[in-house]
Design a protein around this motif. Sequence first.
Motif, PDB file in Angstrom:
ATOM      1  N   LYS A   1      37.379  50.945  33.929  1.00 32.72           N
ATOM      2  CA  LYS A   1      37.561  51.184  32.498  1.00 32.72           C
ATOM      3  C   LYS A   1      38.963  51.726  32.285  1.00 32.72           C
ATOM      4  N   ARG A   2      39.917  50.819  32.378  1.00 33.39           N
ATOM      5  CA  ARG A   2      41.316  51.215  32.218  1.00 33.39           C
ATOM      6  C   ARG A   2      41.768  51.014  30.780  1.00 33.39           C
ATOM      7  N   ASP A   3      42.758  51.793  30.391  1.00 37.67           N
ATOM      8  CA  ASP A   3      43.315  51.653  29.044  1.00 37.67           C
ATOM      9  C   ASP A   3      44.147  50.386  28.907  1.00 37.67           C
ATOM     10  N   ILE A   4      44.830  50.001  29.984  1.00 34.31           N
ATOM     11  CA  ILE A   4      45.711  48.834  29.913  1.00 34.31           C
ATOM     12  C   ILE A   4      44.964  47.599  30.409  1.00 34.31           C
TER      13      ILE A   4
ATOM     14  N   HIS B   1      45.350  42.297  35.130  1.00 29.91           N
ATOM     15  CA  HIS B   1      45.676  40.899  35.382  1.00 29.91           C
ATOM     16  C   HIS B   1      44.602  40.197  36.201  1.00 29.91           C
ATOM     17  N   GLY B   2      43.589  40.913  36.629  1.00 31.08           N
ATOM     18  CA  GLY B   2      42.572  40.309  37.487  1.00 31.08           C
ATOM     19  C   GLY B   2      43.043  40.239  38.931  1.00 31.08           C
ATOM     20  N   GLU B   3      42.347  39.466  39.747  1.00 32.10           N
ATOM     21  CA  GLU B   3      42.692  39.368  41.157  1.00 32.10           C
ATOM     22  C   GLU B   3      43.999  38.604  41.342  1.00 32.10           C
ATOM     23  N   TYR B   4      44.778  39.030  42.336  1.00 36.76           N
ATOM     24  CA  TYR B   4      46.018  38.322  42.650  1.00 36.76           C
ATOM     25  C   TYR B   4      45.709  36.971  43.271  1.00 36.76           C
TER      26      TYR B   4
END
Length: 225
Positions: free
Chosen positions: A73-76, A79-82
């Motif tokens: 639960k991040r604010d930003i 990008h998902g998995e690399y």
Amino acid sequence: MDFEELVNTRRSVRGFKSEPVPRSVIEEIIKVAKRAPSSMNTQPWHLHVLTGEPLERVRQRNMEEMLAGAKPKRDIVSHGEYQGVHRKRQVDIAKQLFAVMGIARDDKPMRQDWVLRGFRQFDAPVSLVLTYDRILDPGATCHFDLGALCYGIVLAAWNRGLGSVINGQGITRSDIVREVASIPEDQVIMTCVAMGYPDDSFPANAVTSDREANHDFVRYVGFRD
């Protein structure tokens, strides 16, 4: 330390002594790092510096939530998995770290323990949480500015004998960090920096990540030579 020596010797530190870091030293680090450039001198950053019992609460709750299968639960926006070359570089450094730590590919408990260390901010005695004003979202420009501040922090710390690692795992549950550290809702939590005196006996601290050759990512346009 000479600037080029400072840049070339700095490495991410993932094992720390329990020795506390004096507030005065952190003040010095921030005083240097805040000279980082920012778009039109907006200086969009805020720093929340945690240590002691509040930091212990953050890392314990963060680790417990992730062990229980809670979703990040991040604010930003993540990008998902690399994928592709980015995934390869991620795997390469993981292989180096696991090798020196003696973590076998099929050793799931040890691999999980390593992940949990990240959620605990590698048990560092200090965590610097970087935020910016929510009114600046979508925040591509201020993300860039906070990146400059963050690099200034890790260099100034290294120059004073302190190790650090930029630790996105430490704010995986930004809601917990916000609650414990009383971070205002009008600030976006971007990342944190785990910091402390390096434990030289911790094997992973000897690992230095590779960098690509200039010709792999640089183009020169308009030069005659």
